[in-house]
Motif scaffolding. Structure first.
Motif, mmCIF file in Angstrom:
data_model
loop_
_atom_site.group_PDB
_atom_site.id
_atom_site.type_symbol
_atom_site.label_atom_id
_atom_site.label_comp_id
_atom_site.label_asym_id
_atom_site.label_seq_id
_atom_site.Cartn_x
_atom_site.Cartn_y
_atom_site.Cartn_z
ATOM 1 N N GLU A 96 -21.230 -1.262 -17.412
ATOM 2 C CA GLU A 96 -19.875 -1.027 -17.926
ATOM 3 C C GLU A 96 -19.959 -0.283 -19.249
ATOM 4 O O GLU A 96 -20.685 -0.702 -20.155
ATOM 5 C CB GLU A 96 -19.144 -2.356 -18.127
ATOM 6 N N ASP A 97 -19.236 0.824 -19.357
ATOM 7 C CA ASP A 97 -19.202 1.571 -20.607
ATOM 8 C C ASP A 97 -18.374 0.797 -21.637
ATOM 9 O O ASP A 97 -17.207 0.479 -21.399
ATOM 10 C CB ASP A 97 -18.585 2.960 -20.381
ATOM 11 N N VAL A 98 -18.997 0.450 -22.775
ATOM 12 C CA VAL A 98 -18.304 -0.320 -23.816
ATOM 13 C C VAL A 98 -18.278 0.466 -25.132
ATOM 14 O O VAL A 98 -18.162 -0.116 -26.210
ATOM 15 C CB VAL A 98 -18.976 -1.704 -24.019
ATOM 16 N N ALA A 104 -20.261 -11.561 -20.890
ATOM 17 C CA ALA A 104 -20.591 -11.137 -19.526
ATOM 18 C C ALA A 104 -21.474 -12.137 -18.795
ATOM 19 O O ALA A 104 -21.660 -12.042 -17.582
ATOM 20 C CB ALA A 104 -21.282 -9.776 -19.559
ATOM 21 N N ARG A 106 -24.284 -4.947 -12.434
ATOM 22 C CA ARG A 106 -23.292 -3.918 -12.753
ATOM 23 C C ARG A 106 -23.545 -3.311 -14.125
ATOM 24 O O ARG A 106 -24.307 -3.854 -14.933
ATOM 25 C CB ARG A 106 -21.875 -4.503 -12.718
ATOM 26 N N ILE A 118 -23.529 1.084 -23.259
ATOM 27 C CA ILE A 118 -23.277 0.577 -21.910
ATOM 28 C C ILE A 118 -23.780 -0.855 -21.799
ATOM 29 O O ILE A 118 -24.882 -1.193 -22.250
ATOM 30 C CB ILE A 118 -23.955 1.464 -20.842
#
Length: 722
Positions: A131-133, A164, A129, A184
């Protein structure tokens, strides 16, 4: 937190500013591909956006692997079979070759699982996956600048990634985009049991050699076959004879229908690095200073190795992988420089920068950016060539790196006296490095490379700028010219150092020498000056750190400004070894006035280039035999066999082995190269000439099936004829 409008813009995946979006340009982030979906449908894509990327279900992204961290591969069967390029598997193939069982030259196809060859150290990663962080990183680094901000950013990356990681086979990292204007998180599952299943003879897999590298028309069968294994519960596991073929979430069906001009195409993979927002100042430095130096230094290595490889098959096998790696980017930097100049990229960027400066003059945050770029490049210019020599020149001699490692390792053991476990680990690591060094050592070539690089340094770097240790050597051994001077010094080192000749080195290390004894060795006395951080600090002071810190700050502001100036436009970020998708079409092109290069090459072209006994253009006897019989099986078309094709997809290094997928989500080929006319691509995308060179999957299957007789591999595939 960043404003919603800016956030949406950052999430819209990039094109170089000032240009109209064109479907063939752009390496797009799969998580955000929905913004491009309508355009993709217009061009011929027939699946849904979720078929491309779906974090909660299977999608095409689950059939794509990061192969060894340096290439791309694709899963093509429900038993974990992987297709990738021959040059991606080259080291695995060469390292399993001997003069008695020369699978590099003769090819290899396992006829059952038991014949598949484990490859120590090779791994694949599946992306789970993204994920925008961005908000988390920006909040943690608010108000910080320069080195302090960079340090804090790395800490935040580590914290986010660590959170993560949910198990020992899960890996995570945070990557920056748009020069640290977006961040990301990527989460992967890693598999360490990867085995070689098959490869064609290298006069298929590397047909055309350096001559055809980066060229179209092309007839290279650039493929190899691997398999990922897992524990019996399908979980990742270290190599074990008990492991079984991995059952993937998704694999690609294979189409043998063929391609024609205009067909839709996707390239899915892990492109390495592009720098398309590089300013004109950076382009000038690349074309005038850095690239020519890299080419010159690699040329020294290649010529010395080639002269010795031609004399001895065993040495050729040992050096083949190393030679191929250096040769690939030797030609790349030649082509990049030529095309950047041909396209007048610096001049075009200067025009864009002038327009940008006029716009930025009214913005306090961005005013004066180009003047600051101009100044930092002027300050850095005097050391650009010398800095390039550190890794491309001085450290090109493997014994130098070894000597540095030995000295630093023994110093670390001194600091941890009494820690037998640490000492054991250090010595094991050093012994492995020594063994690896010995495998490719050739005295004639290595000595010649060492002396010629030192002589080249004397000619390229002004005497007043040369390091003190180097100037002292030149003075002590001076014979009247740098060439014979450094040959004399090389002769002295090879006779008197215990750190160069492998057998002498092994014998010396077997005595468990003290750090003081190591420091007295003349080879070490030379090498100790070349540890990059120390060399840079001693000879450049803070100049390199100042340049890199200031450039990073300017790049961040420049991209922030570009995003603001182009608000509302679809844009893509530079490649950074993260999963990307590019889409376009099979497309011919006119390399010169009055010429058009067709989209495909055939086996007739292979035969036209055939030169018996030639190192680049020889062919296996059974290929010639089956060609003469026109035995193309189900893979032929109109009495011939398609070997390669071109598309206008946007790729770069790291995309090697990437699947080329049609509008139905079926594999039609493997991307393996770019074309000479568009070698500027990592810095400037050429809309007219940019092409991706692909090996047609029909040629791949013909080689496996008809030439290799590996029906077992063919039977695993979901082959579609319509």
């Amino acid at each position: 937190m960043i404003k919603r409008t800016v956030y949406l813009l950052l999430c819209a995946i990039v094109l170089s500013f000032g240009n109209t979006v064109k479907a063939d340009e752009g390496m797009w982030i799969p998580m955000l591909i929905g913004k491009n979906y309508e355009q993709m449908k217009k061009q011929g894509f027939k699946l849904t956006a979720k078929d491309l990327y779906n974090a909660n279900g299977s999608s095409l992204k689950d059939a794509i692997v990061h192969f060894g961290g340096f290439c791309t591969g694709e899963i093509v069967s429900d038993k974990g079979l992987i297709f990738t390029n021959h040059h991606c598997g080259y080291d695995a193939i060469a390292s399993n070759s001997t003069p008695q069982n020369n699978i590099l030259d003769n090819g290899f196809y396992a006829k059952n699982y038991g014949e598949e060859k484990p490859i120590n150290g090779l791994f694949v990663r599946f992306l789970q996956r993204m994920e925008d962080v961005t908000a988390k990183v920006n909040e943690a680094t608010k108000g910080l600048k320069g080195a302090e901000k960079e340090s804090k950013m790395l800490q935040v990356f580590e914290t986010i990634a660590k959170a993560a990681v949910t198990g020992p086979t899960i890996e995570a990292n945070v990557k920056d985009f748009y020069k640290s204007n977006q961040f990301i998180l990527f989460v992967y599952e890693r598999f360490d049991d990867v085995r070689l299943v098959g490869a064609p003879p290298q006069n298929i897999g590397k047909f055309g050699g350096d001559t055809d590298n980066w060229e179209w028309p092309r007839q290279t069968g650039d493929f190899s076959v691997f398999r990922v294994y897992a524990a019996k519960n399908n979980a990742p596991a270290k190599y074990s004879v008990e492991n079984v073929p991995y059952k993937p979430k998704k694999f690609l069906p294979v189409s043998i229908k063929g391609v024609k001009n205009g067909d839709f195409s996707i390239v899915y993979g892990y492109p390495g690095r592009t720098d398309r927002y590089l300013t004109s100042y950076g382009v000038d430095m690349a074309t005038e200073k850095v690239n020519p130096t890299i080419v010159k230094l690699r040329d020294i290595r290649l010529k010395a190795w080639k002269a010795e490889m031609d004399k001895d098959v065993s040495l050729r096998l040992k050096l083949s992988s190393k030679y191929a790696q250096i040769a690939n980017y030797w030609k790349y930097f030649i082509g990049q420089t030529e095309q950047l100049k041909r396209l007048k990229v610096s001049d075009n960027k200067r025009k864009e920068e002038k327009s940008f400066t006029e716009w930025a003059a009214q913005k306090t945050e961005f005013a004066g950016l180009m003047e600051q770029y101009d100044q930092i490049y002027k300050d850095y210019d005097p050391i650009a060539v010398q800095r390039t020599y550190i890794n491309e020149g001085f450290l090109a001699s493997g014994w130098v790196s070894n000597a540095i490692t030995i000295g630093r390792s023994w110093a670390a053991m001194e600091q941890k006296k009494g820690d037998e476990n640490f000492a054991g680990q250090v010595k094991t690591s050093v012994n492995q490095a020594i063994a690896t060094y010995g495998e490719t050592y050739n005295e004639a070539a290595d000595k010649k490379i060492f002396a010629q690089i030192l002589a080249a340094f004397y000619n390229d770097v002004p005497v007043k700028s040369q390091p003190k240790f180097y100037a002292a050597l030149a003075e002590k051994y001076w014979t009247g010219n740098p060439e014979t001077t450094f040959q004399k010094y090389a002769d002295y080192l090879w006779e008197n150092s215990k750190l160069i000749r492998p057998e002498k080195l092994k014998a010396f290390m077997a005595t468990n020498p003290s750090l003081e004894t190591i420091k007295e060795d003349p080879g070490y006395k030379y090498a100790v000056n070349l540890y990059p951080p120390d060399y840079i600090k001693t000879n450049f002071g803070s100049a390199v750190a100042d340049f890199e810190t200031k450039k990073a700050e300017l790049d961040h502001l420049y991209l922030k400004a570009v995003l603001e100036k182009n608000a509302g436009k679809l844009m893509y970020p530079d490649a950074n070894s993260t999963m990307r998708l590019s889409y376009g079409n099979v497309q011919d092109y006119p390399p010169k006035d009055g010429m058009v290069y067709k989209t495909t090459t055939t086996i007739e072209g292979v035969m036209q280039k055939y030169i018996p006994g030639d190192s680049e253009f020889d062919l296996p006897a059974n290929l010639i035999e089956n060609y003469n019989k026109k035995n193309f099986g189900q893979y032929g078309n109109d009495g011939t066999l398609t070997v390669g094709f071109i598309t206008n997809n946007d790729i770069t290094g790291g995309n090697s082995g990437s699947p080329v997928i049609n509008g139905n989500g079926e594999l039609i080929g493997l991307a393996f190269d770019g074309n000479w006319e568009a070698m500027s691509g990592d810095i400037a995308f050429d809309k007219k000439f940019k092409r991706t060179i692909c090996v047609d999957v029909r040629y791949v299957l013909w080689c496996i099936d008809v030439l290799g007789g590996a029906k077992n591999i063919i039977s695993e595939l979901d082959i579609r004829k319509k």
